[in-house]
Design a protein around this motif. Structure first.
Motif, PDB file in Angstrom:
ATOM      1  N   GLU A 143       0.988  -1.365   0.128  1.00  0.00           N
ATOM      2  CA  GLU A 143       0.559  -0.018   0.090  1.00  0.00           C
ATOM      3  C   GLU A 143       0.568   1.479   0.106  1.00  0.00           C
ATOM      4  O   GLU A 143       0.317   2.164  -0.372  1.00  0.00           O
ATOM      5  CB  GLU A 143      -0.827  -0.224   1.223  1.00  0.00           C
ATOM      6  CG  GLU A 143      -1.590  -0.988   1.509  1.00  0.00           C
ATOM      7  CD  GLU A 143      -1.531  -2.338   1.339  1.00  0.00           C
ATOM      8  OE1 GLU A 143      -2.307  -3.752   1.343  1.00  0.00           O
ATOM      9  OE2 GLU A 143      -0.249  -2.322   2.271  1.00  0.00           O
ATOM     10  N   GLY A 144       1.850   0.800   0.123  1.00  0.00           N
ATOM     11  CA  GLY A 144       2.742   1.839   0.036  1.00  0.00           C
ATOM     12  C   GLY A 144       3.726   2.752   1.214  1.00  0.00           C
ATOM     13  O   GLY A 144       3.950   4.011   1.482  1.00  0.00           O
ATOM     14  N   LYS A 145       3.002   1.934   2.227  1.00  0.00           N
ATOM     15  CA  LYS A 145       3.448   2.405   3.817  1.00  0.00           C
ATOM     16  C   LYS A 145       4.029   2.141   4.098  1.00  0.00           C
ATOM     17  O   LYS A 145       5.137   1.505   3.394  1.00  0.00           O
ATOM     18  CB  LYS A 145       1.892   2.119   5.167  1.00  0.00           C
ATOM     19  CG  LYS A 145       0.958   2.605   4.414  1.00  0.00           C
ATOM     20  CD  LYS A 145       0.596   4.081   4.314  1.00  0.00           C
ATOM     21  CE  LYS A 145      -0.966   3.794   4.604  1.00  0.00           C
ATOM     22  NZ  LYS A 145      -1.254   5.595   4.047  1.00  0.00           N
ATOM     23  N   GLU A 147      11.743  10.173   0.487  1.00  0.00           N
ATOM     24  CA  GLU A 147      11.154  10.768  -0.309  1.00  0.00           C
ATOM     25  C   GLU A 147       9.632  10.337  -0.188  1.00  0.00           C
ATOM     26  O   GLU A 147       8.678   9.577  -1.085  1.00  0.00           O
ATOM     27  CB  GLU A 147      11.578  10.887  -1.984  1.00  0.00           C
ATOM     28  CG  GLU A 147      12.745  11.616  -2.620  1.00  0.00           C
ATOM     29  CD  GLU A 147      12.054  13.017  -2.116  1.00  0.00           C
ATOM     30  OE1 GLU A 147      11.084  13.571  -1.801  1.00  0.00           O
ATOM     31  OE2 GLU A 147      12.914  13.774  -2.744  1.00  0.00           O
ATOM     32  N   VAL A 148       9.422  10.147   1.067  1.00  0.00           N
ATOM     33  CA  VAL A 148       7.574   9.232   1.402  1.00  0.00           C
ATOM     34  C   VAL A 148       7.193  10.601   1.963  1.00  0.00           C
ATOM     35  O   VAL A 148       7.759  11.553   3.125  1.00  0.00           O
ATOM     36  CB  VAL A 148       7.489   8.714   2.164  1.00  0.00           C
ATOM     37  CG1 VAL A 148       8.197   7.192   0.649  1.00  0.00           C
ATOM     38  CG2 VAL A 148       8.620   8.274   3.370  1.00  0.00           C
ATOM     39  N   ALA A 149       5.878  10.644   2.150  1.00  0.00           N
ATOM     40  CA  ALA A 149       5.010  11.714   2.518  1.00  0.00           C
ATOM     41  C   ALA A 149       5.257  11.120   4.464  1.00  0.00           C
ATOM     42  O   ALA A 149       4.928   9.633   4.621  1.00  0.00           O
ATOM     43  CB  ALA A 149       3.759  11.876   2.518  1.00  0.00           C
ATOM     44  N   TRP A 150       5.670  12.192   5.487  1.00  0.00           N
ATOM     45  CA  TRP A 150       5.776  11.942   6.739  1.00  0.00           C
ATOM     46  C   TRP A 150       4.678  11.391   7.445  1.00  0.00           C
ATOM     47  O   TRP A 150       4.393  10.356   8.564  1.00  0.00           O
ATOM     48  CB  TRP A 150       6.161  13.099   7.743  1.00  0.00           C
ATOM     49  CG  TRP A 150       6.481  13.032   9.247  1.00  0.00           C
ATOM     50  CD1 TRP A 150       5.413  13.499   9.900  1.00  0.00           C
ATOM     51  CD2 TRP A 150       7.078  12.144   9.274  1.00  0.00           C
ATOM     52  NE1 TRP A 150       5.954  12.645  11.401  1.00  0.00           N
ATOM     53  CE2 TRP A 150       7.213  12.364  10.898  1.00  0.00           C
ATOM     54  CE3 TRP A 150       8.095  11.350   8.942  1.00  0.00           C
ATOM     55  CZ2 TRP A 150       8.005  11.984  11.572  1.00  0.00           C
ATOM     56  CZ3 TRP A 150       8.990  10.544   9.877  1.00  0.00           C
ATOM     57  CH2 TRP A 150       9.112  11.081  10.787  1.00  0.00           C
ATOM     58  N   GLU A 151       2.789  11.522   6.909  1.00  0.00           N
ATOM     59  CA  GLU A 151       1.893  10.911   7.349  1.00  0.00           C
ATOM     60  C   GLU A 151       1.809   9.288   7.334  1.00  0.00           C
ATOM     61  O   GLU A 151       0.552   8.834   7.953  1.00  0.00           O
ATOM     62  CB  GLU A 151       1.328  11.677   6.913  1.00  0.00           C
ATOM     63  CG  GLU A 151       1.236  12.990   7.143  1.00  0.00           C
ATOM     64  CD  GLU A 151       1.623  13.773   6.427  1.00  0.00           C
ATOM     65  OE1 GLU A 151       2.721  13.552   5.471  1.00  0.00           O
ATOM     66  OE2 GLU A 151       1.621  15.312   6.927  1.00  0.00           O
ATOM     67  N   ASP A 152       2.853   8.865   6.350  1.00  0.00           N
ATOM     68  CA  ASP A 152       2.664   7.619   5.824  1.00  0.00           C
ATOM     69  C   ASP A 152       3.901   6.997   6.457  1.00  0.00           C
ATOM     70  O   ASP A 152       4.178   5.850   6.126  1.00  0.00           O
ATOM     71  CB  ASP A 152       3.284   6.942   4.167  1.00  0.00           C
ATOM     72  CG  ASP A 152       1.847   8.066   3.146  1.00  0.00           C
ATOM     73  OD1 ASP A 152       0.881   8.321   3.686  1.00  0.00           O
ATOM     74  OD2 ASP A 152       1.602   7.586   2.203  1.00  0.00           O
ATOM     75  N   VAL A 153       4.767   7.041   7.150  1.00  0.00           N
ATOM     76  CA  VAL A 153       5.526   6.845   8.562  1.00  0.00           C
ATOM     77  C   VAL A 153       5.036   6.216   9.261  1.00  0.00           C
ATOM     78  O   VAL A 153       4.570   7.238  10.611  1.00  0.00           O
ATOM     79  CB  VAL A 153       6.779   7.807   8.673  1.00  0.00           C
ATOM     80  CG1 VAL A 153       8.342   6.742   9.112  1.00  0.00           C
ATOM     81  CG2 VAL A 153       7.848   8.311   7.428  1.00  0.00           C
ATOM     82  N   TYR A 154       5.144   4.733   9.802  1.00  0.00           N
ATOM     83  CA  TYR A 154       5.126   4.742  10.948  1.00  0.00           C
ATOM     84  C   TYR A 154       6.947   4.121  11.872  1.00  0.00           C
ATOM     85  O   TYR A 154       7.529   3.675  10.979  1.00  0.00           O
ATOM     86  CB  TYR A 154       4.303   3.348  10.748  1.00  0.00           C
ATOM     87  CG  TYR A 154       2.827   3.906   9.490  1.00  0.00           C
ATOM     88  CD1 TYR A 154       2.026   4.434  10.782  1.00  0.00           C
ATOM     89  CD2 TYR A 154       3.082   3.424   8.897  1.00  0.00           C
ATOM     90  CE1 TYR A 154       1.132   4.659  10.719  1.00  0.00           C
ATOM     91  CE2 TYR A 154       1.743   4.386   8.362  1.00  0.00           C
ATOM     92  CZ  TYR A 154       0.981   4.780   9.423  1.00  0.00           C
ATOM     93  OH  TYR A 154      -0.249   5.035   8.415  1.00  0.00           O
ATOM     94  N   VAL A 155       6.731   3.702  13.179  1.00  0.00           N
ATOM     95  CA  VAL A 155       7.777   3.725  13.989  1.00  0.00           C
ATOM     96  C   VAL A 155       7.794   2.464  14.589  1.00  0.00           C
ATOM     97  O   VAL A 155       6.547   2.311  15.368  1.00  0.00           O
ATOM     98  CB  VAL A 155       8.494   4.689  14.249  1.00  0.00           C
ATOM     99  CG1 VAL A 155       9.868   4.091  14.708  1.00  0.00           C
ATOM    100  CG2 VAL A 155       9.145   6.128  13.070  1.00  0.00           C
ATOM    101  N   VAL A 156       8.463   1.432  14.844  1.00  0.00           N
ATOM    102  CA  VAL A 156       8.452   0.539  15.722  1.00  0.00           C
ATOM    103  C   VAL A 156       9.899   0.487  16.599  1.00  0.00           C
ATOM    104  O   VAL A 156      10.397   0.238  15.926  1.00  0.00           O
ATOM    105  CB  VAL A 156       8.140  -0.652  15.477  1.00  0.00           C
ATOM    106  CG1 VAL A 156       8.317  -2.118  16.022  1.00  0.00           C
ATOM    107  CG2 VAL A 156       6.641  -0.685  14.603  1.00  0.00           C
ATOM    108  N   GLN A 157       9.833   0.381  18.163  1.00  0.00           N
ATOM    109  CA  GLN A 157      11.125  -0.351  18.732  1.00  0.00           C
ATOM    110  C   GLN A 157      11.298  -1.330  18.262  1.00  0.00           C
ATOM    111  O   GLN A 157      10.916  -2.474  18.546  1.00  0.00           O
ATOM    112  CB  GLN A 157      10.705   0.044  20.055  1.00  0.00           C
ATOM    113  CG  GLN A 157      12.287   0.047  21.161  1.00  0.00           C
ATOM    114  CD  GLN A 157      13.123   1.208  20.719  1.00  0.00           C
ATOM    115  OE1 GLN A 157      12.862   2.543  21.516  1.00  0.00           O
ATOM    116  NE2 GLN A 157      14.223   0.551  20.526  1.00  0.00           N
TER     117      GLN A 157
END
Length: 739
Positions: free
Chosen positions: A62-64, A91-101
């Protein structure tokens, strides 16, 4: 950094896994330092197996994009700013970025540490490479599908376009990208083209923090977990002789009472003690209970007898010892330029001051705690620690385990300030769980933290300067400290290189009181001492305070020295900016200003404090802070870090005091130990120097200069030179000028 810089790296440092259960590509980079972040997931990532990865990017069909973060987050904001760096180059939208520890993984990461304001500095290039390489692989895949050259394609917010106007979402080409060769060189963006870096982004955990979602060590729990409270020696230098646990065992909720300490003694006696190992050799009594409150009540019910093997130390003894070290002949010379003794002998006047600072506790909002589950097969550790790799190694050694069987998962931390560099709380938890073979959470109370912890060492500095024919001819700094190991940095900080005859000496007293790094180690008090001294020196020389610094920095520029840690040009830059923004020398009636300029932790800072006198008491109204930390990744987070450092510095310089009597700390909570109060916090104006220099750290550099800025402003208001912290307790310090 120059625009579109070409970078090369080993293929072995770039991990590519072509298939996930649901499609997509995982791209990981073996970062030199770190990578991290966290945003509120709009898609369910819980089914992915993160245990085999360190720092990497996951791109879904999905491009995430998910960025896995290896380094500890202690409130310094790297969990937000480091993913911003990757997202920028990807070059991605910040809204499409997720983070995991991510968990500790020494096979794939270097420096999984939170300390020294070094994460951004060390991770900058590697994080950019990670994003840029991933982007190039995706572009190459799209170009191959279109049958065009990759140079004909462009990317914006995760969408690849060609000259014909055709487009692919990153998710459309992730599977093809997984089959391609990894590029041997990539181009990094010109900083002028940044669209994420330099934009203020909110803390990626903020929603979970304010809604109380589990994030911190104290939040962590598993089914069947017990709680442990540890009774430690009440005085440094004491050891357990005997104890009576009958009353504690009779309390509801108390499961057992045991002792620990034998494994630590064996570890220490074998010569394995390292810098992170600060535990006492004494046995300790541990109450195991069903809840934290039950464990705390059980500990209070214990009756213990303690024996004293070594003389117990007091603040008065430390004061006497440090004075002796300052005047004695036992010391180590860390740098010597010219001939200070000759300069002093030929001087028209010698100015000398002794500056003093007390021990200080760390006072993290979240007290020390850690989870451990020791079984025959593995050791599972979870909690807030700044040095997970050291914790893993020591626990493996303590328990006699292969290091591969010890796992460390990191939670977010409610403050560190250097305290969580030391893993004593981890080792206690591991030894307790090993003894009872059940999962436990060791939890310290505030009183435990303050009275049995690790402290900033008490330090005295003697600074002397010689004046001949109206000019500064010599400078001599001597440090006397309790358990200090500050020798690596201070000799090459300002004013090294600025004075022809310059010498730095250090002397040290070994105490059984546990000491260690405290926010902005090496410089948190040294900056106050030196910058207060330079304010007085300018007055003695009859020169403008700003001009004195500017002229001394010109000396450094005219005589380059490769050992010098700081940049004279950048120090001049922040000094000029602070003077401009603070309206230096033009304050309104009743407002007194003090100036300080300092370099530490790779960052240059100048600060001006404005104070007023209210009923004879100084009140800090405003601090203007100019900072050169290179490129500012996240201005919002950077602003918060800098303001926090300034306020922390003011509070401890003005109010905080800590001492010992017969080895016993004289404060055990905030009713007797003062931190800065809300009504005592001034306005803080932050100004950044704009440039394209690679970024440095911000968690610590704004704290050291502010003590001197406040002291110098108080002198303007009262005519009194303050040489001993905390200032509010020592407003009657007597001046001493030797002519």
């Amino acid at each position: 950094m120059t625009p579109s810089k070409k970078l090369t790296f080993s293929r072995r440092s770039f991990l590519k896994t072509s298939a996930l259960a649901g499609g997509g590509i995982i791209i990981g980079f073996n970062l030199f330092n770190s990578c991290k972040s966290d945003v509120k997931p709009a898609i369910d990532l819980s089914q992915l197996n993160y245990n085999d990865f360190n720092a990497f990017i996951k791109i879904s069909p999905e491009g995430k994009v998910t960025i896995f973060s290896p380094n500890p987050e202690i409130g310094q904001g790297v969990k937000t700013s480091m993913p911003m760096i990757i997202a920028e180059e990807l070059e991605v939208a910040w809204e499409d970025v997720y983070v995991v520890q991510a968990p500790l993984d020494t096979a794939n990461y270097n420096r999984q540490v939170a300390g020294g304001s070094q994460s951004i500095r060390h991770g900058w290039t590697a994080l950019r490479q990670t994003g840029a390489t991933a982007k190039q692989m995706l572009v190459n895949a799209a170009a191959a599908k279109w049958g065009v050259d990759a140079s004909e394609c462009s990317v914006k917010e995760g969408v690849i376009s060609n000259a014909k106007g055709e487009t692919f979402n990153y998710g459309d080409v992730v599977n093809e990208a997984a089959t391609l060769e990894i590029p041997e060189e990539v181009s990094l963006k010109d900083p002028n083209d940044f669209t994420i870096i330099g934009q203020g982004k909110g803390n990626v955990d903020i929603d979970r923090i304010i809604t109380g979602k589990p994030l911190f060590g104290l939040d962590y729990k598993v089914e069947g977990m017990l709680y442990a409270s540890v009774l430690r020696p009440p005085a440094f230098g004491q050891k357990l002789e005997s104890y009576d646990a009958s009353a504690a065992k009779s309390l509801p909720g108390v499961v057992d009472v045991i002792t620990i300490g034998k494994k630590v003694r064996a570890y220490n006696e074998a010569g394995n003690r390292n810098w992170s190992m600060v535990m006492s050799d004494s046995d300790k009594v541990v109450v195991i209970a069903k809840t934290t409150w039950d464990a705390f009540k059980g500990k209070k019910a214990l009756k213990a007898v303690w024996k004293t093997d070594t003389p117990l130390e007091s603040t008065e003894k430390h004061d006497e010892i440090l004075n002796g070290l300052l005047t004695g002949k036992e010391f180590n010379t860390r740098r010597k330029d010219g001939d200070v003794a000759k300069a002093f002998a030929n001087a028209d006047k010698v100015i000398e001051r002794v500056y003093e600072s007390p021990f200080l506790p760390h006072n993290t909002l979240e007290p020390m705690n850690f989870f451990a589950d020791v079984t025959d097969e593995k050791v599972n550790l979870v909690g807030p620690v700044q040095t997970p790799e050291s914790a893993q190694k020591v626990v493996a050694d303590l328990l006699g385990r292969d290091i591969e069987t010890v796992s460390v998962d990191m939670t977010r931390m409610g403050g560190g300030f250097g305290r969580r560099l030391y893993g004593d709380f981890v080792y206690e938890a591991a030894e307790i769980s090993d003894a009872i073979r059940k999962p436990i959470k060791m939890v310290s109370s505030r009183e435990d933290d303050m009275t049995t912890g690790v402290y900033r060492p008490a330090i005295k500095y003697r600074i002397a300067a010689s004046i001949k024919d109206g000019k500064l001819t010599g400078y001599h700094l001597k440090e006397a400290a309790v358990n200090s190991n500050m020798y690596g940095l201070i000799p090459n900080f300002f004013p090294a290189g600025a004075v022809e005859n310059y010498q730095v000496d250090t002397a040290n007293y070994r105490s059984n009181i546990t000491t260690g790094a405290w926010r902005a180690p090496y410089t948190n008090f040294l900056a106050s001492a030196e910058q207060s001294f330079f304010d007085e020196l300018a007055e003695e020389l009859g020169v403008d305070r700003v001009k004195l610094h500017m002229d001394l920095l010109e000396n450094v520029k005219n005589n380059p020295d490769p050992k010098i840690e700081y940049s004279p040009e950048r120090l001049q830059g922040v000094l000029k900016l602070a003077v401009e923004k603070s309206n230096w020398g033009k304050s309104e009636s009743g407002v007194y200003q003090g100036l300080s300029v300092y370099y530490c932790h790779n960052t240059h800072v100048a600060e001006v404090a404005d104070i007023t006198m209210e009923n004879g008491i100084p009140s800090v109204k405003k601090v203007t802070c100019a900072i050169d930390c290179g490129i500012v990744i996240n201005p919002l987070g950077a602003m918060n870090q800098c303001k926090g450092g300034v306020l922390d510095g003011i509070g401890h310089a003005m109010y905080s005091d800590f001492g010992f009597s017969n080895g016993v700390p004289q404060s055990n909570n905030f009713n007797s130990y003062q931190l800065i109060r809300m009504g005592q916090t001034p306005k803080v104006d932050i100004h950044f120097i704009e440039n394209d220099i690679d970024p440095t750290g911000l968690g610590e550099p704004t704290l050291p200069p502010v003590g001197a800025a406040v002291a110098n402003a108080i002198y303007k208001a009262t005519g009194k030179r303050l040489t001993k912290q905390p200032y509010m307790s020592n407003m009657n310090v007597e001046e001493k000028i030797l002519g």
